[in-house]
Motif scaffolding. Sequence first.
Motif, PDB file in Angstrom:
ATOM      1  N   SER A  78       0.826  -1.209   0.000  1.00  0.00           N
ATOM      2  CA  SER A  78       0.000   0.000   0.000  1.00  0.00           C
ATOM      3  C   SER A  78       0.860   1.259   0.000  1.00  0.00           C
ATOM      4  O   SER A  78       1.854   1.359   0.724  1.00  0.00           O
ATOM      5  CB  SER A  78      -0.921  -0.006   1.226  1.00  0.00           C
ATOM      6  OG  SER A  78      -1.670   1.188   1.288  1.00  0.00           O
ATOM      7  N   SER A  88      -1.541   0.122  -5.676  1.00  0.00           N
ATOM      8  CA  SER A  88      -0.963   0.412  -4.368  1.00  0.00           C
ATOM      9  C   SER A  88      -1.940   1.170  -3.467  1.00  0.00           C
ATOM     10  O   SER A  88      -1.913   1.021  -2.248  1.00  0.00           O
ATOM     11  CB  SER A  88       0.337   1.213  -4.515  1.00  0.00           C
ATOM     12  OG  SER A  88       0.080   2.501  -5.046  1.00  0.00           O
ATOM     13  N   ARG A  89      -2.802   1.964  -4.086  1.00  0.00           N
ATOM     14  CA  ARG A  89      -3.767   2.715  -3.284  1.00  0.00           C
ATOM     15  C   ARG A  89      -4.850   1.821  -2.684  1.00  0.00           C
ATOM     16  O   ARG A  89      -5.559   2.230  -1.777  1.00  0.00           O
ATOM     17  CB  ARG A  89      -4.410   3.812  -4.136  1.00  0.00           C
ATOM     18  CG  ARG A  89      -3.442   4.923  -4.530  1.00  0.00           C
ATOM     19  CD  ARG A  89      -4.164   6.099  -5.179  1.00  0.00           C
ATOM     20  NE  ARG A  89      -3.222   7.130  -5.573  1.00  0.00           N
ATOM     21  CZ  ARG A  89      -2.689   7.249  -6.785  1.00  0.00           C
ATOM     22  NH1 ARG A  89      -3.037   6.397  -7.732  1.00  0.00           N
ATOM     23  NH2 ARG A  89      -1.827   8.200  -7.063  1.00  0.00           N
ATOM     24  N   GLY A  91      -4.084  -1.314  -1.536  1.00  0.00           N
ATOM     25  CA  GLY A  91      -3.373  -2.378  -0.841  1.00  0.00           C
ATOM     26  C   GLY A  91      -3.972  -2.744   0.500  1.00  0.00           C
ATOM     27  O   GLY A  91      -4.190  -3.925   0.805  1.00  0.00           O
TER      28      GLY A  91
END
Length: 242
Positions: A78, A88-89, A91
Motif C-alpha cells: 500500500s 498500491s492505493r 493495498g
Amino acid sequence: MSKDRATLGTDGQPLPILPPERDARVWARACRIMFYTPGFLALLLLKVGEPTGFGISVELLMLASMSAVVAVIFMGSSSDGAGADHSSRTGVWSGCLVLELLAVVPLLTAVPSLFHELANSKLLHDPSVQSTDVALGFSELIPAAAILPFMLYQLAGYGTLHFVLSKTNNAVVNLGILVLIVGSYIANRLGNFELEKVLVGILILSMIGLVFYGVLALRSNQLRYDSFHPEKAKDKDKKAAA
C-alpha cells in the motif's frame, strides 16, 4: 484523497464509493494475531495426535494462519505517495478483504467443531484420572456465538465487502456464510465428515472467488475514481497550462 470525497466525476457519472482510509498499522497487528493463534492451535492438535473430527479443523486453522501472511503482503504494497498507482492505493483494503474472508471465516468455521472435539475427545483425556464427565449441552455453542458480531460487522457496513457488493448481494453472501458454517458444524456433530468437507469446500471456494472479485473490483473502482475525479482533472489542466 480528501475526507469529503467527490461524488460526481468529470464525465457526469457517479464516482464509485470507496472504503474509507484505514490505519495499516492496526490491520498489520491483527494479521500478526491471526497468524500466530490459528497456527499454534493447528500445530498443537497435530502434536497430540488428532481424532477424526479434528481433520478439517486443522486445515481451516492453517488456512486462516497462512491467509494472514498473504494479507500482510497486500498491506505492505500500500502506498499513496510518490510513484503510487491504482493497485498500491488499494493495498490495505485488499489485505482487509483477504483477512476478513480467508482468515476470519475459516477460524469461525473451525472453532465450534474444534471445541466439541476437545471437550469430548478420549484421546486427549487421561483415562487413569478419575473424574466425572459433565455434559456441556447447550454451552458448547458459546464459541459459535462469535459469528454473530461478525455478521453485524459485515451487514452494518464495517466490512470491506460492503464497498464491493450491493447491499442485497452483501446480505445474501453473508447469509450463505452463516448457513454453510452452521451446516458444517451440524455435519460434524452428526459424524458426517464427508458432508462437512463438502460444505466447507463450498465455503472456502466461495471465499476465494469473493477475494478475487473484491480485489479486482476495488482496483477498478480506484482506477475510475482517479481518472474522473474533478480535482485530479484540475491538476492535469494546471500541468498542461504550465
